[in-house]
Design an enzyme around this catalytic site. Structure first.
Site, PDB file in Angstrom:
ATOM      1  N   GLY A 168     -17.194   4.150 -34.665  1.00 29.47           N
ATOM      2  CA  GLY A 168     -18.160   3.680 -33.671  1.00 29.47           C
ATOM      3  C   GLY A 168     -17.971   2.220 -33.313  1.00 29.47           C
ATOM      4  O   GLY A 168     -18.167   1.816 -32.158  1.00 29.47           O
TER       5      GLY A 168
ATOM      6  N   ARG B 259     -13.785  -1.594 -44.586  1.00 28.78           N
ATOM      7  CA  ARG B 259     -14.744  -0.516 -44.372  1.00 28.78           C
ATOM      8  C   ARG B 259     -14.639   0.512 -45.498  1.00 28.78           C
ATOM      9  O   ARG B 259     -13.539   0.979 -45.826  1.00 28.78           O
ATOM     10  CB  ARG B 259     -14.467   0.153 -43.028  1.00 28.78           C
ATOM     11  CG  ARG B 259     -15.313   1.386 -42.737  1.00 28.78           C
ATOM     12  CD  ARG B 259     -16.755   1.032 -42.439  1.00 28.78           C
ATOM     13  NE  ARG B 259     -17.476   2.204 -41.966  1.00 28.78           N
ATOM     14  CZ  ARG B 259     -18.754   2.185 -41.629  1.00 28.78           C
ATOM     15  NH1 ARG B 259     -19.440   1.053 -41.699  1.00 28.78           N
ATOM     16  NH2 ARG B 259     -19.355   3.275 -41.205  1.00 28.78           N
TER      17      ARG B 259
ATOM     18  N   ARG C 147      10.938  -6.644 -17.075  1.00 23.89           N
ATOM     19  CA  ARG C 147      10.618  -5.524 -17.960  1.00 23.89           C
ATOM     20  C   ARG C 147      10.649  -5.944 -19.426  1.00 23.89           C
ATOM     21  O   ARG C 147       9.901  -5.415 -20.248  1.00 23.89           O
ATOM     22  CB  ARG C 147      11.598  -4.376 -17.725  1.00 23.89           C
ATOM     23  CG  ARG C 147      11.338  -3.640 -16.430  1.00 23.89           C
ATOM     24  CD  ARG C 147      12.438  -2.673 -16.067  1.00 23.89           C
ATOM     25  NE  ARG C 147      12.197  -2.116 -14.738  1.00 23.89           N
ATOM     26  CZ  ARG C 147      13.139  -1.708 -13.908  1.00 23.89           C
ATOM     27  NH1 ARG C 147      14.413  -1.810 -14.276  1.00 23.89           N
ATOM     28  NH2 ARG C 147      12.832  -1.223 -12.724  1.00 23.89           N
TER      29      ARG C 147
ATOM     30  N   GLU D 209       5.445  -3.396 -13.012  1.00 20.45           N
ATOM     31  CA  GLU D 209       6.864  -3.757 -13.135  1.00 20.45           C
ATOM     32  C   GLU D 209       7.743  -2.546 -13.445  1.00 20.45           C
ATOM     33  O   GLU D 209       8.680  -2.606 -14.247  1.00 20.45           O
ATOM     34  CB  GLU D 209       7.063  -4.897 -14.139  1.00 20.45           C
ATOM     35  CG  GLU D 209       6.423  -6.186 -13.645  1.00 20.45           C
ATOM     36  CD  GLU D 209       6.877  -7.419 -14.387  1.00 20.45           C
ATOM     37  OE1 GLU D 209       8.011  -7.475 -14.861  1.00 20.45           O
ATOM     38  OE2 GLU D 209       6.053  -8.348 -14.480  1.00 20.45           O
TER      39      GLU D 209
ATOM     40  N   PRO E  59       0.800  -1.228   0.000  1.00 17.59           N
ATOM     41  CA  PRO E  59       0.000   0.000   0.000  1.00 17.59           C
ATOM     42  C   PRO E  59       0.832   1.277   0.000  1.00 17.59           C
ATOM     43  O   PRO E  59       0.437   2.286  -0.574  1.00 17.59           O
ATOM     44  CB  PRO E  59      -0.824  -0.130   1.294  1.00 17.59           C
ATOM     45  CG  PRO E  59      -0.952  -1.603   1.506  1.00 17.59           C
ATOM     46  CD  PRO E  59       0.348  -2.183   1.023  1.00 17.59           C
TER      47      PRO E  59
ATOM     48  N   GLN F  68      -9.966   4.590 -32.991  1.00 14.43           N
ATOM     49  CA  GLN F  68     -10.368   5.705 -33.849  1.00 14.43           C
ATOM     50  C   GLN F  68     -10.615   5.238 -35.285  1.00 14.43           C
ATOM     51  O   GLN F  68     -11.594   5.651 -35.924  1.00 14.43           O
ATOM     52  CB  GLN F  68      -9.269   6.780 -33.826  1.00 14.43           C
ATOM     53  CG  GLN F  68      -9.663   8.084 -34.495  1.00 14.43           C
ATOM     54  CD  GLN F  68     -10.686   8.864 -33.686  1.00 14.43           C
ATOM     55  OE1 GLN F  68     -10.888   8.609 -32.507  1.00 14.43           O
ATOM     56  NE2 GLN F  68     -11.356   9.811 -34.338  1.00 14.43           N
TER      57      GLN F  68
END
Length: 380
Positions: free
Chosen positions: A340, A268, A243, A363, A128, A336
């Site tokens: 939609g 599209r 990493r 990490e 914490p 993007q």
């Protein structure tokens, strides 16, 4: 320089790609939505050798190099980052740490089962009040002669409830600060060890992230990794390799989002032609391709450094810093390009966008990577 992958590397890459498409893609949306851990898929990954890729075959591992690991991580992460983070933690933080710094008894008892995926492991450093500042450990392991008495709380632990073996970093001598920290092997079920509630996360929702509580947990001295006070150095050395795994995960998220966006842009239509023919979209795709290629080279360079015995602290930090930013940027642009539809779960890119963010945090945050890199270049 040789930029060509070996035949073995290509085979591993293809095997990971095939597994991701056939085993991970079906149900990945539902697992994300319901926060379901991919139990069966992880078991199969173990059977295929993906859970102990860099581990010596005598301990049940695949005996492969870090380049192979990067290639496999990218392919798995394209489809399911929740599965790949389980793979990354088990490989980079748990198995590698035990093989490199553990005793022969620890390897025989734990590593052989971890490397085959029979069981999985967890790495417990964050608390914490000790995230980026890993020296501020409040979890204590008091020396009682033949054992340690462990008390404290760990936060944001990947594989928190599904692991059987936990590598816990704890403070033994507070006056020695980071030189008084130890790394201990904890088993699920030890008296006083409790697992907290599952975190409700933005992304990688299929992985299980929990807090862990330790109350007077009796840990045998033979469960300490390395000499007394080696714990912090163990954590830092292990995270340097971790990493590379997370950089590869970020790379996979980025390339997965790019491939979906490219495919969609060719299907599209708008204003009488496929949208990839519009410069606004074509230039986005060009930027994506360049950033992915740069991230991939950084990841492979860090892996090559590790395989060749070079210092990989800086190359690993650079790879993670750059690849995680690329993952975030490319995933946003993929949404993007989808318009939609990018906001709809069935097109996958919204999940990849949510998954990408954590690669800039766990990490070692991007800010921590910049500290590592800047200290190195300033001291030269």
């Amino acid at each position: 320089m040789d930029f060509k992958l070996t035949e073995e590397h290509l085979m591993i890459q293809q095997a990971a790609r095939d597994f991701a498409q056939t085993e991970l893609l079906p149900g990945v949306i539902e697992r994300d939505e319901t926060q379901t851990f991919p139990t069966e898929q992880i078991k199969k990954m173990g059977e295929l050798g993906f859970m102990g890729m860099m581990i010596d075959p005598k301990y049940g591992g695949s005996g492969l190099d870090t380049v192979s690991y990067v290639l496999a991580m990218e392919e798995i992460s394209k489809i399911d980052a929740s599965a790949s983070v389980v793979m990354s933690v088990n490989n980079s933080l748990v198995c590698w740490g035990l093989q490199t710094f553990g005793t022969e008894e620890q390897k025989q008892k734990y590593l052989t089962r971890l490397a085959t995926g029979e069981i999985i492991g967890a790495f417990c450093l964050s608390e914490p009040e000790a995230g980026s500042d890993a020296t501020s450990q409040k979890t204590t392991a008091i020396d009682k002669g033949d054992h340690y008495l462990l008390n404290g709380t760990k936060n944001w632990i990947t594989n928190g409830s599904t692991a059987d073996v936990y590598l816990v970093i704890a403070q033994t001598d507070i006056e020695k600060r980071h030189k008084g920290i130890n790394a201990l092997i904890i088993e699920k079920g030890m008296p006083g060890f409790e697992i907290g509630a599952k975190e409700q996360k933005l992304g990688i929702r299929g992985s299980d992230t929990h807090s862990l509580m330790f109350t007077d947990v009796k840990v045998p001295k033979e469960n300490r990794i390395g000499e007394d006070g080696f714990g912090f150095k163990f954590a830092m050395k292990t995270l340097s390799g971790g990493r590379i795994g997370i950089a590869s995960q970020a790379l996979g998220i980025a390339s997965g989002a790019y491939e979906l966006a490219l495919k969609y842009s060719k299907e599209r239509k708008a204003f009488g032609t496929e949208i990839c023919n519009h410069q606004a979209i074509a230039f986005k795709l060009a930027d994506m391709a360049v950033n992915i290629e740069a991230a991939r080279h950084l990841c492979l360079k860090a892996a090559w450094d590790k395989d060749n015995g070079n210092n990989y602290d800086i190359s690993g930090a650079m790879a993670k810093l750059y690849a995680s930013q690329a993952a975030m940027d490319i995933a946003v642009e993929a949404v993007q390009i989808h318009g939609g539809n990018g906001y709809v779960k069935e097109y996958h890119v919204e999940r990849l966008m949510r998954d990408a963010k954590i690669t800039q945090i766990y990490e070692g945050t991007s800010e921590i990577q910049k500290i590592v890199i800047s200290r190195s270049i300033i001291s030269q």
